[in-house]
Enzyme design. Structure first.
Site, PDB file in Angstrom:
ATOM      1  N   LYS A   1      -6.613  -5.112   3.286  1.00 46.29           N
ATOM      2  CA  LYS A   1      -6.664  -4.504   3.270  1.00 46.29           C
ATOM      3  C   LYS A   1      -7.212  -4.985   2.198  1.00 46.29           C
ATOM      4  CE  LYS A   1      -6.104   0.253   1.686  1.00 46.29           C
ATOM      5  NZ  LYS A   1      -5.277   1.251   0.901  1.00 46.29           N
TER       6      LYS A   1
ATOM      7  N   SER B   1      -8.664   1.850   4.905  1.00 44.55           N
ATOM      8  CA  SER B   1      -7.103   2.563   4.875  1.00 44.55           C
ATOM      9  C   SER B   1      -7.149   2.052   6.406  1.00 44.55           C
ATOM     10  CB  SER B   1      -7.414   3.118   4.061  1.00 44.55           C
ATOM     11  OG  SER B   1      -6.788   3.355   2.956  1.00 44.55           O
TER      12      SER B   1
ATOM     13  N   ASP C   1       1.072  -1.222  -0.224  1.00 42.75           N
ATOM     14  CA  ASP C   1       0.100  -0.015  -0.152  1.00 42.75           C
ATOM     15  C   ASP C   1       0.736   1.450   0.026  1.00 42.75           C
ATOM     16  OD1 ASP C   1      -1.836   1.664   0.659  1.00 42.75           O
ATOM     17  OD2 ASP C   1      -2.789   1.094   1.777  1.00 42.75           O
ATOM     18  N   ASP C   2       0.760   1.858  -1.190  1.00 52.25           N
ATOM     19  CA  ASP C   2       1.575   3.093  -0.974  1.00 52.25           C
ATOM     20  C   ASP C   2       3.437   2.467  -1.709  1.00 52.25           C
ATOM     21  OD1 ASP C   2      -0.099   4.084  -1.341  1.00 52.25           O
ATOM     22  OD2 ASP C   2      -0.068   5.834   0.803  1.00 52.25           O
TER      23      ASP C   2
ATOM     24  N   ARG D   1      -7.323  -1.257  -6.519  1.00 49.39           N
ATOM     25  CA  ARG D   1      -7.414  -2.801  -5.815  1.00 49.39           C
ATOM     26  C   ARG D   1      -8.742  -3.092  -6.806  1.00 49.39           C
ATOM     27  NH1 ARG D   1      -5.286  -2.756  -0.892  1.00 49.39           N
ATOM     28  NH2 ARG D   1      -3.958  -1.403  -0.830  1.00 49.39           N
TER      29      ARG D   1
ATOM     30  N   LYS E   1       2.394   9.337  -5.297  1.00 50.55           N
ATOM     31  CA  LYS E   1       1.004   8.946  -5.026  1.00 50.55           C
ATOM     32  C   LYS E   1      -0.418  10.387  -5.550  1.00 50.55           C
ATOM     33  CE  LYS E   1      -2.495   7.475  -1.581  1.00 50.55           C
ATOM     34  NZ  LYS E   1      -2.509   7.456   0.300  1.00 50.55           N
TER      35      LYS E   1
ATOM     36  N   CYS F   1      -5.899   4.517  -3.604  1.00 48.27           N
ATOM     37  CA  CYS F   1      -6.233   3.119  -3.016  1.00 48.27           C
ATOM     38  C   CYS F   1      -7.163   1.891  -4.381  1.00 48.27           C
ATOM     39  CB  CYS F   1      -6.518   2.712  -1.878  1.00 48.27           C
ATOM     40  SG  CYS F   1      -4.006   4.107  -0.987  1.00 48.27           S
TER      41      CYS F   1
ATOM     42  N   ASP G   1      -0.121  -0.558  -5.323  1.00 47.23           N
ATOM     43  CA  ASP G   1      -1.443  -0.438  -5.294  1.00 47.23           C
ATOM     44  C   ASP G   1      -1.345   1.087  -6.001  1.00 47.23           C
ATOM     45  OD1 ASP G   1      -0.642   1.048  -3.386  1.00 47.23           O
ATOM     46  OD2 ASP G   1      -2.572   1.009  -2.859  1.00 47.23           O
ATOM     47  N   ASN G   2       0.409   1.850  -5.958  1.00 53.53           N
ATOM     48  CA  ASN G   2       0.134   2.936  -6.532  1.00 53.53           C
ATOM     49  C   ASN G   2       0.881   3.521  -6.387  1.00 53.53           C
ATOM     50  OD1 ASN G   2      -2.409   3.617  -4.684  1.00 53.53           O
ATOM     51  ND2 ASN G   2      -0.327   4.211  -3.521  1.00 53.53           N
TER      52      ASN G   2
ATOM     53  N   HIS H   1       1.409   2.766   4.027  1.00 51.14           N
ATOM     54  CA  HIS H   1       0.429   3.319   3.802  1.00 51.14           C
ATOM     55  C   HIS H   1       0.502   4.284   5.093  1.00 51.14           C
ATOM     56  CE1 HIS H   1      -3.330   5.828   4.315  1.00 51.14           C
ATOM     57  NE2 HIS H   1      -3.481   5.652   3.059  1.00 51.14           N
TER      58      HIS H   1
ATOM     59  N   HIS I   1     -10.992  -2.260   1.185  1.00 53.90           N
ATOM     60  CA  HIS I   1     -11.023  -1.180   0.602  1.00 53.90           C
ATOM     61  C   HIS I   1     -11.615  -0.983  -0.707  1.00 53.90           C
ATOM     62  CE1 HIS I   1      -9.469   3.308   0.548  1.00 53.90           C
ATOM     63  NE2 HIS I   1     -10.062   3.069   0.418  1.00 53.90           N
TER      64      HIS I   1
END
Length: 573
Positions: free
Chosen positions: A260, A285, A154-155, A198, A409, A194, A393-394, A341, A262
């Site tokens: 996660k 998140s 995540d991130d 996903r 991001k 996010c 995810d990004n 994240h 989301h």
């Protein structure tokens, strides 16, 4: 509501001209406006932006609610103050030639957003019957089919791993994946945030087709969830989307997700409603409240007992148990970690060990836990028949690294959507290889189904492509990839194997933040093979600029005419 934002000053010449007119048409700057902001209960409100927009003055109220707008011209001037969920106060204040004008601003409860939200509902599913018919048609797989392990950070930024150039953070277990499979140098998330990314990963479709392209979903009942509803935006994935775990479960795979989600927190939109038979994790998140941990559809750990410092370890524990329980295969294990994240809470086992500081501690903890998953596969002797996909995810948030890429991001520059990626695919990838061919997370869905001999859903556009040829050292299966803005969910960019065309489109959040066009920004062309989006080459390559602009406009028009991407007559994709 939040206060009306000041008019963005994009051009120095405009700013100077405005100030000159202001000075020419008024008395000498002399008076101040001072005051206090209170809420509906009469108590002081801190953090409220107070503005005198005609004089280009603004302030933020202090802990006691007080503020000062200095050096205003004599005469009457409007003052505006507002805050999320409260009304906007507007007063015209007479400013003296010298001294202070004092005012008191009380903000009242604002029911307008809730009334607007009541006008909208979650978008109704359109293809439930077609989805069900497709799932009913899937036959159980036979013979030796591959297991699948997808690990999603995540991130995690493009430059956050030592194998991608980080000099402070050590990630030996993740880096070793490059020696066992292929390292992808130009792999993309389908969005710079996010939820949309996903949705794309699990459906094989650009997130706009799933009502998932406008920023991220929020916990039901939260102020941002209400704001999303007031805008007519979805806050959960439509039930007629077909997700990878649903297909694989019908084909006989054991399916589990750990981490996660989301993609929606209400019944009908949770992991177990979309094909995951086992689930442990957080539904949104880890910076959103409440940070409740769920097991299946029941609360496992109340929010006040959730320890963020050990969350990565707990997620791994659950994933390891799933792998052990289903070692006979086939299985699909989806491990979307909540880290790195915000907020950053290092596990005590890895606290203070990284030269990259707290952020480095969090990532080195991730590295150790990824190693645990790989060790279990080897121990169970299933590593030679397990597809392993590791990505983010990004792009990286502030605190992370985009390497030498532009942006991060939330932005459609390369640093917002180009992410680290490793793939180990027995019989497909070659150990120790790298690929600079472009691919995107939308390719995961069709590639895995192709490997399992499962046809794609015939009633909808699948934007991803079977990327096994690329993974084996071949060329990209895409002619073009497209970039989606964070808030407006519009396609503002397109790339081919060499060039990227970056357009200028609106991208303002409901809160008024973001979306300002940077000074001197114009639609631009970049050479991604030789540059990091520093130099606009549209004048040097006008034909490529026109070609990509035309293709982008055609893609936008097609998406606008058929937003969900349905195929008439269930034609094959």
């Amino acid at each position: 509501m939040r206060p009306i934002p000041p008019i963005p000053l994009r051009h120095t010449r405009t700013m100077l001209s405005g100030l000159a007119l202001l000075l020419a048409g008024t008395s000498a700057l002399a008076g101040d406006i001072v005051g206090q902001v209170t809420g509906p209960d009469g108590k002081p409100l801190a953090g409220v932006r107070v503005q005198a927009p005609e004089a280009l003055r603004s302030a933020v109220s202090a802990a006691d609610g007080t503020f000062r707008l200095p050096d205003l011209p004599e005469g009457e001037t409007p003052v505006i103050a507002g805050q999320l969920r409260l009304t906007t106060a507007v007063e015209r204040v007479p400013v003296p030639a010298s001294g202070e004008a004092r005012i008191a601003l009380q903000l009242q409860a604002n029911g307008s957003i809730a009334r607007a939200a009541a006008l909208h509902a979650e978008p109704a599913p359109e293809h439930l019957a077609e989805k069900q018919a497709y799932l009913d048609s899937i036959q159980p797989v036979s013979g030796r089919v591959p297991n699948v392990l997808v690990i999603l950070f995540d991130d995690l930024g493009y430059g956050d791993l030592s194998s991608y150039g980080n000099q402070l953070i050590r990630t030996p277990r993740i880096d070793a994946l490059a020696q066992q499979g292929v390292k992808l140098e130009q792999f993309y998330s389908a969005s710079p945030v996010c939820t949309p990314s996903r949705a794309a990963l699990l459906t094989g479709r650009y997130p706009s087709r799933a009502h998932a392209s406008n920023h991220v979903y929020f916990p039901t009942g939260s102020p941002m969830a209400t704001i999303r509803r007031s805008m007519g935006w979805a806050n959960a994935l439509p039930q007629d989307e077909v997700l990878l775990p649903e297909v694989l479960a019908r084909a006989g795979y054991a399916t589990g997700a750990f981490g996660k989600w989301h993609l929606g927190d209400q019944p009908g939109h949770r992991p177990t409603d979309f094909g995951f038979r086992d689930y442990f994790g957080i539904l949104y998140s880890n910076d959103m409240n409440p940070a409740t941990l769920w097991r299946g559809n029941a609360v496992d750990t109340p929010a006040d007992q959730t320890d963020q410092a050990t969350l990565t370890e707990r997620i791994t524990d659950e994933a390891v148990a799933f792998l052990r329980a289903h070692a006979g295969g086939p299985f699909f294990a989806y491990v979307p970690y909540t880290a790195p994240h915000l907020p950053h809470h290092p596990n005590p086992k890895h606290s203070g060990v990284s030269e990259g500081g707290v952020y480095g501690d969090v990532i080195e903890d991730l590295d150790s836990n990824v190693g645990r998953l790989l060790d279990v596969l080897r121990e169970l002797k299933v590593d030679d028949n397990t597809i392993i996909i590791v990505t983010s995810d990004n792009g990286g948030d502030y605190g992370g690294s985009a390497g030498d890429l532009r942006g991060r991001k939330g932005e459609t520059w390369e640093g917002g959507q180009r992410v680290p990626a490793f793939v180990i695919w027995p019989g497909v990838t070659k150990p120790g290889t790298e690929s600079r061919e472009m691919a995107m997370n939308i390719d995961v869905f069709p590639s895995i189904l192709a490997a399992a001999g499962i046809p794609l859903p015939p009633d909808r556009t699948i934007d991803g492509r079977d990327a096994r040829g690329l993974l084996g050292g071949g060329e990209t299966p895409h002619d073009f990839l497209y970039y989606l803005t964070t808030w407006s969910g519009q396609f503002d960019g397109i790339r081919d194997r060499r060039f990227k065309f970056h357009d200028i489109v609106p991208n303002v959040s409901p809160l008024g933040a973001g979306g300002d066009v940077p000074y001197n920004a114009v639609p631009s062309l970049y050479d991604l093979q030789r540059d990091n989006e520093s130099h606009d080459l549209s004048a040097r390559h006008p034909q490529d600029t026109a070609r990509l602009r035309s293709q982008l406009e055609s893609f936008r028009a097609a998406a606008a005419s058929n937003p969900r991407g349905w195929r008439e007559g269930n034609a094959a994709p």
